[in-house]
Scaffold this active site. Sequence first.
Site, PDB file in Angstrom:
ATOM      1  N   SER A   1       0.794  -1.226   0.000  1.00 47.88           N
ATOM      2  CA  SER A   1       0.000   0.000   0.000  1.00 47.88           C
ATOM      3  C   SER A   1       0.828   1.277   0.000  1.00 47.88           C
ATOM      4  O   SER A   1       0.364   2.307  -0.469  1.00 47.88           O
ATOM      5  CB  SER A   1      -0.956  -0.003   1.188  1.00 47.88           C
ATOM      6  OG  SER A   1      -0.260  -0.182   2.397  1.00 47.88           O
TER       7      SER A   1
ATOM      8  N   HIS B   1      -5.346  -2.966  -3.101  1.00 48.43           N
ATOM      9  CA  HIS B   1      -4.939  -2.009  -4.131  1.00 48.43           C
ATOM     10  C   HIS B   1      -4.856  -2.618  -5.525  1.00 48.43           C
ATOM     11  O   HIS B   1      -4.510  -1.922  -6.485  1.00 48.43           O
ATOM     12  CB  HIS B   1      -3.591  -1.376  -3.753  1.00 48.43           C
ATOM     13  CG  HIS B   1      -3.652  -0.664  -2.443  1.00 48.43           C
ATOM     14  ND1 HIS B   1      -4.100   0.638  -2.334  1.00 48.43           N
ATOM     15  CD2 HIS B   1      -3.375  -1.075  -1.193  1.00 48.43           C
ATOM     16  CE1 HIS B   1      -4.080   0.993  -1.059  1.00 48.43           C
ATOM     17  NE2 HIS B   1      -3.650  -0.032  -0.346  1.00 48.43           N
TER      18      HIS B   1
ATOM     19  N   LYS C   1     -11.798   1.332  -2.412  1.00 55.96           N
ATOM     20  CA  LYS C   1     -10.685   1.932  -3.155  1.00 55.96           C
ATOM     21  C   LYS C   1     -11.081   2.013  -4.634  1.00 55.96           C
ATOM     22  O   LYS C   1     -11.920   2.837  -4.977  1.00 55.96           O
ATOM     23  CB  LYS C   1      -9.407   1.159  -2.842  1.00 55.96           C
ATOM     24  CG  LYS C   1      -9.010   1.464  -1.383  1.00 55.96           C
ATOM     25  CD  LYS C   1      -7.892   0.668  -0.813  1.00 55.96           C
ATOM     26  CE  LYS C   1      -7.627   1.188   0.613  1.00 55.96           C
ATOM     27  NZ  LYS C   1      -6.923   0.260   1.468  1.00 55.96           N
TER      28      LYS C   1
HETATM   29  C1  LIG Z   1      -7.041   0.150   2.919  1.00 57.17           C
HETATM   30  C2  LIG Z   1      -6.458  -1.180   3.257  1.00 57.17           C
HETATM   31  C3  LIG Z   1      -7.103  -2.043   4.134  1.00 57.17           C
HETATM   32  C4  LIG Z   1      -8.298  -1.630   4.947  1.00 57.17           C
HETATM   33  O1  LIG Z   1      -9.429  -1.537   4.157  1.00 57.17           O
HETATM   34  P1  LIG Z   1     -10.620  -0.593   4.653  1.00 57.17           P
HETATM   35  O2  LIG Z   1     -11.786  -1.056   3.876  1.00 57.17           O
HETATM   36  O3  LIG Z   1     -10.197   0.795   4.334  1.00 57.17           O
HETATM   37  O4  LIG Z   1     -10.773  -0.836   6.121  1.00 57.17           O
HETATM   38  C5  LIG Z   1      -6.587  -3.312   4.301  1.00 57.17           C
HETATM   39  N1  LIG Z   1      -5.461  -3.695   3.652  1.00 57.17           N
HETATM   40  C6  LIG Z   1      -4.800  -2.875   2.825  1.00 57.17           C
HETATM   41  C7  LIG Z   1      -3.574  -3.355   2.134  1.00 57.17           C
HETATM   42  C8  LIG Z   1      -5.275  -1.583   2.610  1.00 57.17           C
HETATM   43  O5  LIG Z   1      -4.607  -0.743   1.832  1.00 57.17           O
END
Ligand SMILES: *Cc1c(COP(=O)(O)O)cnc(C)c1O
Length: 380
Positions: free
Chosen positions: A175, A203, A234
């Site tokens: 991330s 991602h 995302k």
């Molecule tokens: C954003 C993210 C999460 C958490 O997801 P949310 O739905 O925002 O709680 C988990 N793992 C990774 C790698 C992320 O980037």
Amino acid sequence: MNLREELDRRHADGLLRRRLTLEGAQGPHVRVAGRDYLAFASNDYLGLANHPALAEAVAQGAQRYGVGAGASHLIVGHGRAHDTLEQELADFVGLPRALLFSTGYMANLGVVSALVGRHDEVFADKLNHASLNDAVVLSRARMRRYPHGDVRILGRLLAESAAPRKLVVTDGVFSMDGDVAPLKELLALCERHGAFLLVDDAHGFGVLGARGRGILSHFALASPSIIYMATLGKAIGVAGAFVAGHPDCVEILIQRARPYVYTTAFPPLLAAAVSASLAIVQEDEWRRDHLATLIRRLRQGLASGRWRLSPSTTPIQPLLVGGNQEALDLSEALRAQGLLVPAIRPPTVPRDSARLRISLSAAHTLKDIERLVDVLCALS
Ligand SMILES: *Cc1c(COP(=O)(O)O)cnc(C)c1O
């Protein structure tokens, strides 16, 4: 240390975090404190967070299902919109069954704590997302961390392990670095040593693979050892997350994943919005094509100057700075020019690796990228 001292210390170390308040919708152009910015900061990689078809699906979903789910999934909170979406998600990623969670953070806590316990071992990449690390703590399994992407050391740790259950956990796309996990090699090791492989594709889902099916499609991988997790807030532009895999695994999650069992179901109108988004994700190949063009243009534009981008082919393009204050200063200098690019500091990233996390979206234009490159080059 009292609370005030702790806050003062954070401030002195350049580690105090502050929120921005956006006046309108997420997108490349945001308004903060009365000023307009060109932003390279969100995870809205396909530019869907403010898509009219999603807003329409929410409005229709509200008409049909109301607003709140009103109960947990196991009582009476599970509805047709959730059930349909779970099947769509499973089909899309090519796995037998999927289960919706309210957030990715909860999905990771749920999977890891349901699958492993006190006597088991979890093998985790050093740069994994915080939610995966927290999940291991919650599970009380023993955590063995391996250096980023180092399959050789992971192989050794797995060979040494006598734990009854072994689970390897990794981000698919990291991330804060934007690089992609060596999933083929990780899966081969898991199969050899009888370990599960949990892939967090927060991602990659929507971005990588044929039609945006994610990292498993990108590497053409399929195995009953894989447990796949992706988030829906995302690239998908909505909220929530899902876990997909073998039907027995999903059934165990329904029985045992506490962040699934003991929480109110995700609002069904959002499930309807995710279904609408999935249709666009599959249909609009141009969004991924355009994103690839933007990534190439950014990397070309910065190739010869002072600023170093880490190697990354994904929309996450980190510009390594090093010091916390230097990263904050660069972010501030960009902000003064009307550009919003967040500085990422420890503990989100390792010490001395503070960076600007430039993130690109299909909603950006080539002109937007050129403006960023021009301003950065003028600052060096
Ligand atoms: C954003 C993210 C999460 C958490 O997801 P949310 O739905 O925002 O709680 C988990 N793992 C990774 C790698 C992320 O980037």
